[in-house]
Design an enzyme around this catalytic site. Structure first.
Site: not given
Length: 199
Positions: A79, A169, A171
């Site tokens: 990002c 993202h 994660e």
């Protein structure tokens, strides 16, 4: 293995948790001294790219980190991190590390689609969960840039030499495959120095 995680702003803790679950030591990079430590990889997390770029310079981190990236340090950028790596921003004259030959559009999905979730094909990994939060996307890529993922025709994941840039993202969804791919690229031992012009 020790991986540096830019920890001046943004979603760095989530990356650290995944890396630690994969048995990797994390070094939070918060100042110039940290940025000069030896690490085998670097994560540039999501957050606010303008703030991150400002803090990188104020905290004397910009040049040492850029030197490492240019020398071939493996990087996973998500990002805002993708914006930091991009050579060109479509709707902004700012440039940061400028080591990834792509043109990126900030906040590309607008307000209505500012945040969304999907599962799409990612390289050889199959379908992976992707969370987009006021995300950029990649408008165009330079020579030798491998496209890893698209969503509705928009490029959202690329690899260039030792750099992986993502609009989303990875994660946030508990899926470790992209981080494992990044770690595998480190343990593979290949280093591809960049031939980038100085900022």
């Amino acid at each position: 293995m020790r991986v540096g995680v830019l920890a001046v702003q943004g979603a760095f803790i989530e990356h650290e948790k995944i890396l630690q679950n994969l048995g990797v030591e994390c070094l939070e990079l918060r100042n110039g001294k940290d940025a000069r430590q030896d690490v085998e990889g670097l994560i540039l997390p999501g957050g606010e790219s303008t703030t991150q770029g400002k803090l990188l310079r104020e905290l004397d981190m910009f040049e040492p980190l850029r030197e490492k990236i240019v020398a071939g340090l493996p990087v996973l950028a998500t990002c805002a991190g993708l914006i930091l790596l991009a050579e060109e921003l479509a709707n902004d004259s700012a440039r940061y590390f400028a080591t990834l030959p792509v043109r990126v559009k900030r906040n590309a999905y607008g307000r209505q689609l500012g945040s969304f979730y999907t599962e799409e094909q990612f390289g050889d990994l199959g379908k992976v969960p992707m969370t987009f939060i006021r995300a950029p996307y990649i408008e165009s890529v330079g020579e030798d840039v491998e496209i890893l993922a698209k969503v509705n025709g928009d490029i959202v994941g690329v690899r260039y030499k030792n750099q992986i840039g993502l609009s989303f993202h990875p994660e946030l969804n508990g899926d470790r495959r992209i981080h494992q791919m990044f770690l595998d690229s480190i343990s593979g031992g290949k280093s591809f120095p960049c031939t980038q012009k100085a900022v």
